[in-house]
Write an enzyme that holds these catalytic residues in place. Structure first.
Site, PDB file in Angstrom:
ATOM      1  N   PRO A  61       0.823  -1.217   0.000  1.00  0.00           N
ATOM      2  CA  PRO A  61       0.000   0.000   0.000  1.00  0.00           C
ATOM      3  C   PRO A  61       0.856   1.266   0.000  1.00  0.00           C
ATOM      4  CG  PRO A  61      -0.887  -1.607   1.537  1.00  0.00           C
ATOM      5  CD  PRO A  61       0.437  -2.153   1.073  1.00  0.00           C
ATOM      6  N   TYR A  62       2.013   1.230   0.676  1.00  0.00           N
ATOM      7  CA  TYR A  62       2.902   2.396   0.654  1.00  0.00           C
ATOM      8  C   TYR A  62       3.364   2.701  -0.772  1.00  0.00           C
ATOM      9  CZ  TYR A  62       7.117   5.217   1.048  1.00  0.00           C
ATOM     10  OH  TYR A  62       8.077   6.189   0.862  1.00  0.00           O
TER      11      TYR A  62
END
Ligand code: NAD
Length: 313
Positions: free
Chosen positions: A144-145
């Site tokens: 997700p980062y």
């Protein structure tokens, strides 16, 4: 230049701001310390800047009026929520807000005045590297980062197409004094000094283009000043990729004791290798990373020792 720096109390921001001030620029340094993934570290950085006579103004990019920030020659946007591991599960929504929503708000605030806008993106957008990652390579975000940084880049490219002179910098694993406490070298050095083990995720065979913070600052200052086509993407990474075991050994040699580690499962999205292609940044910014790993580690170790000697901040 009148320069705005967001994320000024962060690890990299706290080096960038004094460098800009020393260069004679008029700097507005902003941060929302309560949003930091490591708020105690951000508070300590802010206090250190204050001791140097530099004020970090409280500004939350998610909630405050950002209109005044667009009134600058350059906006260097480092604020965000870094970290691959903490971006999974409950951290995912915060990561999206900090890296995508906040960037969108700041770009909107700059749309009228169109300052040079430098976005701090990340090598994680490439996924794992089988060869040096070049800026034109296809993106393969695996966490997700990484996805949030790829999305922030997309927003920035849209603003570039609409006339904001955007430059996107893909930072590769940055280290040096004041490195965030969740990052590997910070944990390894503290482990060696304390004798209490640091987690080693996966088999330790990962390798990274570790890049010293003052080299990153130098590239960022150049990106604010050198004329470049809007939407230019540049790697900011050391062209040599180094294995974690090698780095651990070097830390052990410098401290006279190997950092104790405890094995942990590989973190999802933690790629096997990052590897920066350096040609484009060399050609367009006249920049290459010059600090070697042993020299950079020595300076980071000196900082860890120094904070133990005085207040731990
Ligand atoms: P950091 O966490 O030390 O600094 C980020 C700062 O942003 C913090 O001080 C935090 O308070 C601030 N911030 C977060 N949300 C905010 C908001 N809504 N409003 C205002 N301020 C807010 O991180 P860092 O290591 O200094 O990284 C700086 C930037 O570079 C980040 O965008 C990060 O994703 C990117 N980056 C860092 C590395 C690295 O190795 N450190 C690598 C690639 C990319």
């Amino acid at each position: 230049m009148r320069v705005v720096v967001t994320g000024a109390a962060g690890f990299i921001g706290s080096h960038l701001v004094p460098a800009l001030v020393a260069g004679g620029h008029d700097v507005l340094a902003v941060d929302a310390v309560h949003r930091a993934t490591t708020p105690r570290a951000a508070m300590a950085n802010r206090a250190e800047l204050a001791r140097a006579g530099i004020t970090v103004t409280e500004c939350d990019l998610l909630t405050d009026d950002l209109g005044p920030l667009g009134d600058a020659d350059a906006v260097l946007h480092l604020a965000g929520r870094p970290g691959v591991r903490s971006s999974w599960g409950p951290g995912e929504a915060d990561t999206h807000r900090a890296n995508v929503v906040a960037t969108g708000r700041l770009l909107a605030a700059c749309a009228g005045s169109r300052p040079r806008f430098v976005l701090a993106s990340s090598s994680s957008v490439y996924g794992s590297a089988a060869h040096p990652s070049a800026e034109c390579d296809r993106l393969e975000p695996r966490s997700p980062y990484a996805a949030s940084k790829a999305e922030a880049e997309r927003l920035a490219q849209r603003a570039a197409a609409e006339g904001t002179p955007v430059v996107i910098l893909r930072y590769f694993s940055v280290y040096g004094p004041r490195q965030r406490p969740d990052m590997a070298f910070h944990r390894f050095i503290e482990a060696a000094l304390d004798g209490s083990p640091a987690p080693l995720y996966g088999d330790g065979a990962q390798s990274r283009s570790f890049t010293f913070v003052s080299d990153v600052v130098d590239a960022t200052v150049r990106a604010a000043r050198v004329p470049l086509p809007a939407g230019t993407v540049l790697n900011v990474g050391h062209p040599v990729t180094v294995g974690l075991h090698d780095a651990l050994e070097r830390i052990g040699v410098q401290l006279g004791v190997p950092p104790p580690t405890v094995p942990k499962d590989a973190a999802p999205g933690d790629v096997a290798r990052t590897w920066a292609a350096a040609e484009r940044t060399a050609a367009l910014l006249g920049w290459t990373a010059t600090t070697g790993l042993d020299e950079g580690l020595a300076r980071q170790i000196e900082w860890h020792r120094g904070r133990r000697g005085g207040s731990r901040g």
